[in-house]
Scaffold this motif. Structure first.
Motif, short mmCIF file in Angstrom:
data_model
loop_
_atom_site.label_atom_id
_atom_site.label_comp_id
_atom_site.label_asym_id
_atom_site.label_seq_id
_atom_site.Cartn_x
_atom_site.Cartn_y
_atom_site.Cartn_z
N SER A 1 0.82 -1.20 0.00
CA SER A 1 0.00 0.00 0.00
C SER A 1 0.86 1.26 0.00
N LEU B 1 0.01 3.79 1.38
CA LEU B 1 -0.23 4.40 2.69
C LEU B 1 0.58 3.74 3.80
N ARG C 1 3.22 3.03 6.45
CA ARG C 1 4.06 3.98 7.19
C ARG C 1 5.56 3.69 7.01
N ALA D 1 6.07 5.89 4.04
CA ALA D 1 5.84 7.32 4.31
C ALA D 1 6.86 7.90 5.29
N TYR D 2 7.25 7.12 6.30
CA TYR D 2 8.08 7.68 7.38
C TYR D 2 9.28 6.82 7.77
N CYS E 1 -0.37 0.41 7.81
CA CYS E 1 -1.06 1.60 7.31
C CYS E 1 -1.80 2.31 8.45
N GLY F 1 -3.06 6.69 9.70
CA GLY F 1 -2.65 8.00 10.16
C GLY F 1 -2.07 8.84 9.03
N ARG F 2 -2.50 10.11 8.97
CA ARG F 2 -1.97 10.99 7.93
C ARG F 2 -0.64 11.60 8.33
N GLY F 3 -0.48 11.90 9.62
CA GLY F 3 0.72 12.57 10.11
C GLY F 3 1.67 11.61 10.80
N TYR F 4 2.61 12.19 11.53
CA TYR F 4 3.64 11.39 12.19
C TYR F 4 3.09 10.51 13.31
N PRO G 1 -0.94 5.45 14.58
CA PRO G 1 -2.34 5.11 14.91
C PRO G 1 -2.39 4.22 16.14
#
Length: 271
Positions: free
Chosen positions: A14, A16, A18, A21-22, A89, A91-94, A97
């Motif tokens: 995905s 999305l 994390r 993303a991070y 997957c 949470g939009r930010g740091y 979840p």
């Protein structure tokens, strides 16, 4: 490269996640023996579990995962196994979840073709200008935030060197770009303390045990550049290479350490 994501053979994950993303996750790199067994699997999974607990990922290696790893290893003897664990997957930010299902990514690839030569002939290290930042909360674990290593390996090595010697922001020697280091002096064997930066490798732990069994005193401590002149031998190790002699660091030269070959054979890591 053969890849499995959450038990399914696919190279899709995905957008999305994390981990993407991070860099919110961990990984382990392992050797599969020529007989299809994963070297030090229990130790790698323990380090992943400990790392997951340190960064707050709810994960432990399931029986299903371990069975899949062992089955796939029999299909990929003599290869490199990489296990990536992300928070999954959410949470939009740091902020992580509250509930997230961890993602498990398994891949196999050939062991680098030059590794047998390194084992036989040793390597030379040049000092990198890139310094590792200090972060005690992350020191030791093999997290997915590897941009420092990307920057280090983006430099062009001198033609006489095979890897970089890496220091932290205070100038202390930590590791190479991809391995732990040991310095043999007249009194003891020294290895950098991995308390503020760097990765505490699984093979590093096994080498320490092997040295103690051979009667050496081993000390983990802060090391500055004075150790380069004080050492009679230097070697490095990681989970693909095992112990390998370092014959040169910048202007310093070192003869091979007499026990690197025997320790590597003992760990079943000769290529």
């Amino acid at each position: 490269m053969a890849v499995w994501v959450n038990g399914v053979q696919t190279d899709q994950i995905s957008a999305l996640d994390r981990g993407l993303a991070y860099g919110d996750g961990l990984f382990a790199t392992m050797r599969v023996s020529g007989f299809g067994t994963i070297l030090m699997l229990e130790h790698h999974l323990l380090r992943l579990s400990q790392g997951a607990a340190r960064i707050g990922i709810k994960w432990s290696p399931s029986d299903m995962l371990q069975a899949q790893l062992q089955h796939l290893a029999t299909l990929h003897p003599g290869q490199c196994l990489k296990l990536v664990l992300t928070r999954g997957c959410g949470g939009r930010g740091y902020q992580p979840p509250q509930e997230a299902k961890a993602s498990e990514i398994i891949s196999f690839s050939p062991v680098p073709a030059h590794y047998p030569r390194w084992q036989q002939q040793g390597v030379a290290l040049a000092s990198s200008e890139v310094r590792l930042g200090r972060q005690p909360l992350l020191a030791g674990i093999k997290h997915l935030n590897r941009l420092e290593q990307v920057l280090i390996r983006s430099q062009a090595l001198p033609e006489w060197a095979q890897d970089w010697l890496v220091r932290d922001s205070d100038g202390l020697i930590i590791e190479t770009s991809m391995a732990n280091l040991f310095f043999v002096t007249s009194e003891e064997v020294l290895t950098p303390a991995i308390t503020r930066a760097g990765v505490a490798g699984v093979t590093r732990e096994q080498v320490i045990k092997a040295l103690l069994a051979l009667g050496y005193r081993v000390r983990c401590c802060d090391l500055d550049d004075s150790v380069l002149a004080q050492s009679s031998h230097v070697f490095l190790c990681n989970s693909l290479l095992g112990p390998v002699n370092v014959l040169r660091i910048d202007q310093y030269s070192y003869p091979p350490f007499e026990h690197t070959d025997s320790m590597r054979h003992m760990m079943d890591m000769s290529l």
